[in-house]
Design a protein around this motif. Structure first.
Motif, PDB file in Angstrom:
ATOM      1  N   LYS A 115       0.814  -1.231   0.000  1.00  0.00           N
ATOM      2  CA  LYS A 115       0.000   0.000   0.000  1.00  0.00           C
ATOM      3  C   LYS A 115       0.837   1.266   0.000  1.00  0.00           C
ATOM      4  O   LYS A 115       0.409   2.315  -0.463  1.00  0.00           O
ATOM      5  CB  LYS A 115      -0.923   0.007   1.203  1.00  0.00           C
ATOM      6  CG  LYS A 115      -2.152  -0.804   0.978  1.00  0.00           C
ATOM      7  CD  LYS A 115      -3.122  -0.571   2.118  1.00  0.00           C
ATOM      8  CE  LYS A 115      -4.182  -1.631   2.088  1.00  0.00           C
ATOM      9  NZ  LYS A 115      -3.618  -2.977   2.371  1.00  0.00           N
ATOM     10  N   LYS A 116       2.052   1.169   0.577  1.00  0.00           N
ATOM     11  CA  LYS A 116       2.849   2.393   0.654  1.00  0.00           C
ATOM     12  C   LYS A 116       3.249   2.885  -0.741  1.00  0.00           C
ATOM     13  O   LYS A 116       3.688   4.016  -0.889  1.00  0.00           O
ATOM     14  CB  LYS A 116       4.084   2.172   1.516  1.00  0.00           C
ATOM     15  CG  LYS A 116       5.156   1.306   0.863  1.00  0.00           C
ATOM     16  CD  LYS A 116       6.276   0.991   1.816  1.00  0.00           C
ATOM     17  CE  LYS A 116       7.358   0.231   1.056  1.00  0.00           C
ATOM     18  NZ  LYS A 116       8.293  -0.479   1.909  1.00  0.00           N
ATOM     19  N   ASN A 117       3.076   2.047  -1.753  1.00  0.00           N
ATOM     20  CA  ASN A 117       3.415   2.451  -3.110  1.00  0.00           C
ATOM     21  C   ASN A 117       2.199   2.889  -3.918  1.00  0.00           C
ATOM     22  O   ASN A 117       2.263   3.026  -5.142  1.00  0.00           O
ATOM     23  CB  ASN A 117       4.153   1.330  -3.839  1.00  0.00           C
ATOM     24  CG  ASN A 117       5.467   1.002  -3.159  1.00  0.00           C
ATOM     25  OD1 ASN A 117       6.180   1.906  -2.748  1.00  0.00           O
ATOM     26  ND2 ASN A 117       5.764  -0.278  -3.010  1.00  0.00           N
ATOM     27  N   GLY A 118       1.112   3.132  -3.217  1.00  0.00           N
ATOM     28  CA  GLY A 118      -0.066   3.706  -3.870  1.00  0.00           C
ATOM     29  C   GLY A 118       0.089   5.212  -3.935  1.00  0.00           C
ATOM     30  O   GLY A 118       1.026   5.766  -3.367  1.00  0.00           O
ATOM     31  N   PRO A 119      -0.821   5.908  -4.655  1.00  0.00           N
ATOM     32  CA  PRO A 119      -0.707   7.364  -4.750  1.00  0.00           C
ATOM     33  C   PRO A 119      -0.842   8.014  -3.369  1.00  0.00           C
ATOM     34  O   PRO A 119      -1.713   7.640  -2.596  1.00  0.00           O
ATOM     35  CB  PRO A 119      -1.860   7.779  -5.661  1.00  0.00           C
ATOM     36  CG  PRO A 119      -2.808   6.622  -5.637  1.00  0.00           C
ATOM     37  CD  PRO A 119      -1.975   5.396  -5.388  1.00  0.00           C
ATOM     38  N   ASP A 140      -1.101 -10.079  -1.735  1.00  0.00           N
ATOM     39  CA  ASP A 140      -1.464  -8.708  -1.390  1.00  0.00           C
ATOM     40  C   ASP A 140      -1.810  -7.864  -2.611  1.00  0.00           C
ATOM     41  O   ASP A 140      -2.066  -6.679  -2.500  1.00  0.00           O
ATOM     42  CB  ASP A 140      -0.303  -8.037  -0.653  1.00  0.00           C
ATOM     43  CG  ASP A 140      -0.148  -8.589   0.751  1.00  0.00           C
ATOM     44  OD1 ASP A 140      -1.171  -9.034   1.304  1.00  0.00           O
ATOM     45  OD2 ASP A 140       0.980  -8.602   1.269  1.00  0.00           O
TER      46      ASP A 140
END
Lengths: 393, 187, 476
Positions: B107-111, B165
């Motif tokens: 998730k940390k690599n989402g916008p 994930d």
């Protein structure tokens, strides 16, 4: 010939350190009484239990007396002597003092001198030019108390002085009991004309009563404030430090006690309040404030500032006493606050412990003020270090 | 009609003057970002081909794995890309970049910003196009460029479609999987 | 009154000089320093730098730079889950206001004992709430199993750490899920390898080879202990340590001229470099860490008067914040010989008795009644294979492998906090992950030194399994 008012002013002088509230309040009332006595001796007024009446509205030629005479003639809402003492003490005492001082300056007995202190406080003082009139007044009082047969004016003067409770200061060698009995005797002797006896004793009684009432009021406020201050200081020492909530995120306690910006705000506010308190104390001590009509108010505000300091100190520390040099700073500061508060308790509470003699109260007060001032000395040094260490590390 | 012409003219002149201002300082932000992107994507391609493909697929000497340290293997190309991006941040604050996706495994690599979302949507919806814009972050203005990131080889698709994930499991080779965001602080 | 005023002005001048020039500044400490840093209290610049009257932001920056000076490597090794690198990227700006992970001080401030929690954390332990309670990061909606959990439990229930999750991340849990507790005696692989390493006796020295002054040779036990030691086996003669300043190949008569009775620690460190390097990272040896600020320079005569107090080279028992034995002398300082008895250099002693000769807490005392101690006695008696026993050092100074070499770390704090750091380097050799997680999460079990089963349930493995079976559905 000097008026009673002028004689009284000479006796009280503008000397230093009339810190006892009773005297101070008596002084305003005594000025009012003095002017009434002046008018009585000029046969312009008469008093009985019910009323103070103008018997002769013709001006005396003394502008100070005539102004008051006119006021008494004009006002119908104030009738009896006690009421007039209250009115004159609150409304006219300062002006009466000014006028009497002007008159003394005109006669070249006193000199008017303008002073400045710290560029903020301006004051006028009145050094003595001619010692003779004061000596004359003093010797007249001495004569009255020794076995001389007194003149009616002398009896009136000594009543005024007695009402001001400054006899022990003027004549420290006199035995209080002997003086009292002699004065009692003089009062009972019908030495003054019938027309005047009533007026003088009535006025003297009223002066004393009014002064006591004022003093009692002042002492009550003083005691209340001083008790609040003492309790606050003692709480600061005894209460455990208030914790911050165990929840992440800003909260009032966490910001107050652990946020640099808030700490600076409360710290400098505390410094400003403390400096303001110190300035008032210096001004009082140096008589730079109009002490006749207001010094007790300034003294109360000194105390109120002290209480504000304890409150802001709480904002700054949250009952934490600190470590190392901070602890030393805290201890010194709290000593200053507590000794100040206790001085107020001792002075304000004196009437409540009658079994303790007045001299003991004075001694306690002197020691406390000494501690108050002594503890003040290291404060600037500790504060500099405290502030510097915050910015350096 | 006149009004439209006026507005268009005004906008054009503003655009030209901005470009001129940027050009006056050397290379425009857009061009600098384009050049950086070329270096990054070439690097990644070479690492994938010369290191990962050769050692783990062709010669089967090492595995390429998400937990490359525990598995004593090679970092995945996307991990390598991020390690370098983090190392760049240690050396300079003049630019920063990241590999992001609208449907990332982590998730940390989402916008994380509005512009990132907008840019990632733009490059996903308009294959072949880049996205340029400005945004304010932490009180500073940034020029941000978003470049499409394609699923180049089967391995990318495989992993993303099978990872527990992964929010998207229908990727195919050649599709836009995410984007590279390059940012410059504008003084 | 004036005397008091004068005296305090003098005092203030002295303090200002100590602040700005040199002198002992410990009186300025605004609160007790944490366990981690109290040994360095007199060397302010180690952390504070010299940012005189810098604005608050610059001062914070300088401070944090100094944190990294000593702690960066350890965070790197921990695969920091919230690394500074990641948060320095401007795209993370939104998080800077929530919890600024670009810096250490938002969560770890010094000299605030009142708000200092476990691991020197100075924010409330529910700090995860700052970021993981909103939007896509809201863990309560993205992980159904976490829906009812309080944020204060994230980092306290044995499931997550802010920095080091090497033994806690989901794939690791899954990889070790379902392991049974190994049947004993299990063996710590690296220890076994270390104990079984071939030892060359080519250069071994005999008691008769000892080169030392006669009175030193006559010291009771000295010669005998040395002769049985690893030093004698490896050809390290008396003069190698006691006359270390003599030329290496000097004849023994010349070397004896440089003889000193008590060689300083640096003599040991010269040969045992890897041990020395890790020793200065732990609390026993941190005073010799190269990152510690040197006393401020002052010209000679002034230095004698006003100089900074030198940082003591060694930590003493008296300065310890942990409970120490009453019979351990407060002035006793920690150096190599404190644990490795001089001459005999007994590693078995250093691994256990040496620790217990100073440390006096419940965990240490309970060890001697624990199953770990039984294993130790068996291995010592030769009844169990090498590497099968557990001493203090087995867990706190484990054998680690670096570039194929096995060495004992002498940083006994390395895997201590948070204690899940111990799982990979120590626990998993003999225990399952599930057991390890639960044992380490049970403070009572730690106090009684792991005598009995864990009394705490840690659900992380179960939840990881449930989610891996059905990622979309809410796990339970």
């Amino acid at each position: 010939m000097l008026t009673f008012t002028e004689e009284l002013l000479l006796l009280l002088g503008d000397e230093e350190g009339l810190f006892l509230p009773v005297k101070e309040h008596a002084f305003e009332c005594a000025l009012a009484g003095a002017i009434l006595m002046d008018l009585a001796f000029a046969f312009r007024i008469d008093t009985d239990l019910q009323a103070l009446v103008v018997t002769d509205p013709v001006p005396t030629g003394n502008p100070m007396l005539d102004r008051v005479l006119e006021k008494i003639s004009a006002r119908t809402d104030v009738t009896d002597a006690p009421a007039w003492i209250r009115v004159l003490a609150t409304e006219d005492a300062a002006l009466i003092r000014e006028q009497a001082l002007d008159s003394l300056v005109d006669r070249r007995i006193l000199k008017r001198q303008h002073n400045r202190f710290l560029g903020i406080f301006r004051s006028v003082s009145y050094p003595t030019l001619d010692e003779a009139p004061l000596q004359a007044v003093k010797s007249r009082i001495e004569d009255v108390v020794s076995d001389e047969i007194p003149d009616p004016r002398d009896v009136a003067l000594i009543s005024l002085v007695d009402a001001c409770q400054i006899l022990p200061d003027l004549f420290p060698e006199w035995e209080a009991k002997q003086t009292a009995s002699r004065l009692e005797l003089l009062r009972r002797m019908d030495l003054i004309g019938r027309e005047l006896t009533g007026a003088i004793s009535e006025i003297q009684d009223q002066i004393i009563r009014a002064a006591r009432a004022q003093a009692a009021r002042f002492k009550k406020s003083l005691l209340t404030l001083a008790l609040v201050a003492s309790a606050a200081v003692i709480a600061t020492v005894l209460m455990p430090g208030i914790g911050v909530p165990d929840r992440y995120g800003p909260s009032l306690p966490a910001q107050l006690w652990f946020d640099g910006t808030w700490k600076q705000f409360s710290g400098y506010l505390l410094l400003a309040l403390s400096v303001a308190g110190l300035m008032i104390a210096i001004a009082l001590k140096k008589q730079l404030l109009a002490w006749i009509s207001g010094s007790h108010r300034w003294r109360l505000s000194h105390l109120v500032l002290g209480i504000a300091c304890v409150f802001v100190l709480f904002m700054h520390t949250g009952f934490r006493l600190g470590d190392n040099l901070n602890a030393a700073l805290m201890a010194t500061y709290l000593t200053v606050l507590l000794s100040g508060a206790l001085t107020g308790v001792v002075v304000g509470g004196a009437p409540h412990f009658r079994q303790i003699s007045l001299s003991r109260v004075f001694a306690a007060r002197r020691i406390l003020i000494w501690v108050h001032a002594l503890a003040l000395c290291p404060l600037p040094a500790l504060l500099i270090v405290h502030i510097l260490s915050v910015y350096l590390y | 009609m006149k009004r439209i012409a006026l507005v268009v003219g005004l906008l054009w002149s503003i655009g030209m003057s901005m470009t001129a201002a940027l050009a006056a300082e050397g290379v425009s932000y857009e061009k600098a970002a384009d050049m950086l992107y070329q270096v990054m994507s070439a690097n990644r391609e070479v690492y994938t081909r010369v290191v990962v493909q050769r050692l783990s697929v062709d010669e089967e000497i090492l595995v390429a794995s998400e937990h490359f340290e525990d598995d004593a293997g090679l970092p995945l190309p996307s991990q390598m890309f991020r390690f370098v991006a983090e190392a760049v941040l240690d050396n300079t604050e003049n630019f920063s970049y990241s590999l992001l996706s609208l449907h990332p495994i982590n998730k940390k690599n989402g916008p994380a910003t509005d512009l990132e979302r907008q840019g990632l949507e733009h490059v996903a919806d308009n294959p072949g196009e880049n996205f340029y814009g400005q945004e304010e972050l932490g009180g500073e203005r940034y020029f941000s460029a978003v470049y499409p990131d394609y699923a180049v080889v089967e391995a990318c698709v495989q992993c993303h479609n099978n990872h527990k994930d992964s929010p998207r499991r229908d990727l195919s080779v050649g599709e836009v999987m995410g984007g590279v965001v390059i940012r410059f602080p504008m003084d | 009154m004036q005397a008091v005023l004068g005296l305090t002005l003098l005092g203030a001048a002295y303090v200002v000089v100590t602040m700005t020039v040199a002198g002992d500044r410990r009186m300025l400490l605004s609160g007790e320093t944490t366990h981690a840093h109290h040994q360095l209290e007199m060397a302010c610049e180690t952390c504070h730098g010299r940012s005189v009257f810098a604005d608050a932001k610059a001062a914070q920056k300088a401070l944090n730079k100094n944190c990294r000076k000593c702690h960066e490597d350890e965070l790197k090794a921990a695969k920091d889950s919230h690394s500074r690198k990641r948060f320095r990227n401007p795209r993370m700006a939104e998080y800077w206001d929530k919890l600024d992970a670009r810096q250490c001080t938002p969560c770890h401030i010094e000299h605030r004992p009142e708000i200092t929690r476990e691991s020197a954390v100075t924010v409330a332990m529910d700090f995860c709430v700052a970021c993981h309670s909103q939007g896509e990061q809201d863990i309560r909606t993205t992980r159904a199993s976490h829906a009812g959990l309080g944020f204060e439990t994230c980092a306290t229930a044995g499931c997550h750490n802010f920095h080091d999750n090497r033994a806690l991340f989901e794939d690791f849990l899954l990889g070790h899920a379902g392991q049974p507790e190994p049947t004993r005696p299990a063996v710590h692989g690296l220890t076994a390898r270390y104990r079984a390493r071939p030892v060359s006796t080519d250069k071994a020295l005999q008691p008769g080879d000892a080169v030392a002054p006669p009175d030193a040779l006559a010291e009771p036990g000295a010669l005998q202990h040395w002769a049985g030691s690893g030093h004698a086996r490896a050809g390290v003669n008396c003069t190698a340590c006691h006359a270390a300043d003599a030329a290496k190949d000097a004849p023994s008569s010349q070397a004896l001229a440089h003889w000193i009775d008590a060689p300083p620690m640096r003599v040991c460190m010269e040969c045992h470099k890897p041990q020395a390097k890790t020793f200065v990272l732990g609390r026993h040896g941190m005073r010799q860490h190269p990152g510690i600020a040197k006393p401020r320079d002052l010209p000679g005569w002034m230095g004698r008067w006003l100089g900074d107090p030198g940082l003591p080279v060694r930590m003493t028992v008296g300065e310890a914040r942990l409970p120490m034995r009453a019979d351990a002398h407060p002035a006793m300082a920690v150096d190599c010989a404190s644990c490795h008895t001089e001459h005999a250099l007994d590693t078995a002693h250093a691994a256990l008795e040496a620790c217990a000769s100073c440390h006096d807490d419940a965990h240490t005392r309970s060890y001697f009644d624990s199953p770990h101690h039984v294993l130790w006695q068996r291995e010592q008696a030769g009844e169990a294979p090498p590497g099968s026993s557990v001493s203090c050092a087995s867990c706190h100074m484990p054998k680690l492998e670096h570039r194929k070499k096995v060495r004992t770390t002498h940083n006994q704090n390395d895997n201590l906090r948070p204690n899940e750091k111990m799982i990979r380097s120590v626990c998993l050799d003999c225990h399952s992950l599930g057991f390890s997680l639960e044992a380490l999460a049970d403070p009572k079990l730690i106090r009684n030194n792991f005598t009995g089963p864990p009394g705490v349930r840690v659900h992380s493995i179960d939840w990881a399994i449930a989610r891996s079976r059905n990622p979309e559905a809410p796990e339970d």
